[in-house]
Enzyme design. Sequence first.
Site, short mmCIF file in Angstrom:
data_model
loop_
_atom_site.label_atom_id
_atom_site.label_comp_id
_atom_site.label_asym_id
_atom_site.label_seq_id
_atom_site.Cartn_x
_atom_site.Cartn_y
_atom_site.Cartn_z
N GLY A 48 0.86 -1.23 -0.06
CA GLY A 48 0.08 0.02 -0.29
C GLY A 48 1.05 1.37 0.03
O GLY A 48 2.19 1.17 0.31
N GLN A 51 2.83 10.06 2.02
CA GLN A 51 4.06 9.49 2.14
C GLN A 51 4.90 9.83 1.18
O GLN A 51 6.27 9.68 1.33
CB GLN A 51 3.88 7.95 2.09
CG GLN A 51 3.41 7.48 3.35
CD GLN A 51 3.23 5.75 3.27
OE1 GLN A 51 2.34 5.39 2.57
NE2 GLN A 51 4.08 5.13 3.80
N CYS A 92 5.77 -0.44 7.68
CA CYS A 92 5.38 0.82 6.90
C CYS A 92 6.73 1.38 6.04
O CYS A 92 7.72 1.40 6.51
CB CYS A 92 5.12 1.89 7.81
SG CYS A 92 4.69 3.55 7.05
N LEU A 93 6.48 1.73 4.93
CA LEU A 93 7.65 2.19 4.09
C LEU A 93 8.34 3.33 4.31
O LEU A 93 9.33 3.61 4.21
CB LEU A 93 7.37 2.40 2.52
CG LEU A 93 6.47 1.04 1.84
CD1 LEU A 93 5.94 1.31 0.62
CD2 LEU A 93 7.57 -0.02 1.84
N HIS A 109 -4.62 1.35 8.05
CA HIS A 109 -2.89 1.95 8.11
C HIS A 109 -3.00 3.09 6.85
O HIS A 109 -2.57 4.14 7.49
CB HIS A 109 -2.04 0.76 7.80
CG HIS A 109 -1.00 1.26 7.59
ND1 HIS A 109 0.31 0.94 8.64
CD2 HIS A 109 0.03 1.69 6.80
CE1 HIS A 109 1.23 1.43 8.23
NE2 HIS A 109 1.38 2.22 7.24
N GLU A 110 -3.59 3.03 5.71
CA GLU A 110 -3.21 3.93 4.66
C GLU A 110 -4.09 5.19 5.18
O GLU A 110 -3.76 6.53 4.70
CB GLU A 110 -3.43 3.65 3.32
CG GLU A 110 -2.64 2.41 2.67
CD GLU A 110 -1.09 2.54 2.99
OE1 GLU A 110 -0.56 3.66 3.00
OE2 GLU A 110 -0.45 1.36 3.20
N HIS A 124 -2.63 7.41 7.53
CA HIS A 124 -1.66 8.35 6.71
C HIS A 124 -2.29 9.46 6.29
O HIS A 124 -1.79 10.69 6.48
CB HIS A 124 -0.90 7.39 5.73
CG HIS A 124 0.34 6.86 5.97
ND1 HIS A 124 1.42 7.24 6.43
CD2 HIS A 124 0.48 5.35 5.82
CE1 HIS A 124 2.12 6.24 6.72
NE2 HIS A 124 1.89 5.16 6.39
O1 K1U Z 1 3.91 2.24 3.93
C1 K1U Z 1 2.68 1.84 3.90
O2 K1U Z 1 1.89 2.48 4.18
C2 K1U Z 1 2.77 0.15 3.25
C3 K1U Z 1 2.87 -0.65 4.00
C4 K1U Z 1 1.36 -1.22 4.22
C5 K1U Z 1 1.13 -2.30 5.23
C6 K1U Z 1 1.54 -3.40 5.51
C7 K1U Z 1 1.53 -4.39 6.31
C8 K1U Z 1 0.38 -3.89 7.29
C9 K1U Z 1 -0.10 -2.76 7.43
C10 K1U Z 1 0.13 -1.92 6.37
C11 K1U Z 1 3.56 -1.89 3.38
O3 K1U Z 1 3.43 -2.32 2.48
S1 K1U Z 1 5.10 -2.35 4.57
C12 K1U Z 1 5.82 -3.26 3.36
C13 K1U Z 1 5.24 -5.02 3.42
O4 K1U Z 1 4.33 -5.01 4.35
C14 K1U Z 1 5.02 -5.82 2.30
C15 K1U Z 1 6.03 -5.87 1.50
C16 K1U Z 1 6.21 -6.62 0.56
C17 K1U Z 1 5.49 -7.80 0.38
C18 K1U Z 1 4.41 -7.85 1.15
C19 K1U Z 1 4.47 -7.16 2.33
ZN ZN Z 2 2.86 3.29 6.23
#
Ligand code: K1U
Ligand code: ZN
Length: 171
Positions: free
Chosen positions: A46, A51, A92-93, A134-135, A138
């Site tokens: 996401g 962000q 979270c990225l 979560h998004e 943000h």
């Molecule tokens: O930064 C963000 O908002 C994106 C975040 C979204 C998220 C993931 C897990 C739980 C809640 C919200 C991410 O994508 S973090 C990276 C991640 O979880 C992932 C990356 C690659 C493959 C699978 C998962």
């Molecule tokens: Zn995030």
Amino acid sequence: MALLTVLCYPDPRLHKVAKPVAQVDARIKKIVADMAQTMYEAPGVGLAATQVDIHERILVIDVSDSQDELRVFINPELVWVSPETKSWREGCLSVPEYYDEVERPDVIRVRALGLDGKEFEVEADGLLSVCLQHEMDHLQGKVFVEHLSMLKRNRISLKMKKRAKELVGQR
Ligand code: K1U
Ligand code: ZN
């Protein structure tokens, strides 16, 4: 398409509240395409416009295993949340290499506009529900670590500042 820079916690721009999109036009479609490319490249499941320092209510999400089911939410609104809650290990990225448990409503209903400018509603559970909440946080200027204790948050801030310094030193 273009890769966008993802802001890192504790950047104060992550706390800005996003404004609603007035019209889904070519400018918004370009932002969505760039956000999707940035999310897939990261990789993430996401990304919220906040962000990437764009303060408009836009989200992209893809929770599919094959990473080929892009969902776009413009002006998303929570219309219903279940009384039952669930704890999920979130990432979270904007907080690289940190994961922690957050408790949120289990099932939710969200109303939004799609890329065609038409309104739709979706009921979400599992990872889609967690990711949408979560998004949407943000877009309200809230990072998931703000669901954690002050002690953990302070530790994460220090860790992220140290990481940023090390990255600058490596250049
Ligand atoms: O930064 C963000 O908002 C994106 C975040 C979204 C998220 C993931 C897990 C739980 C809640 C919200 C991410 O994508 S973090 C990276 C991640 O979880 C992932 C990356 C690659 C493959 C699978 C998962
Ligand atoms: Zn995030």
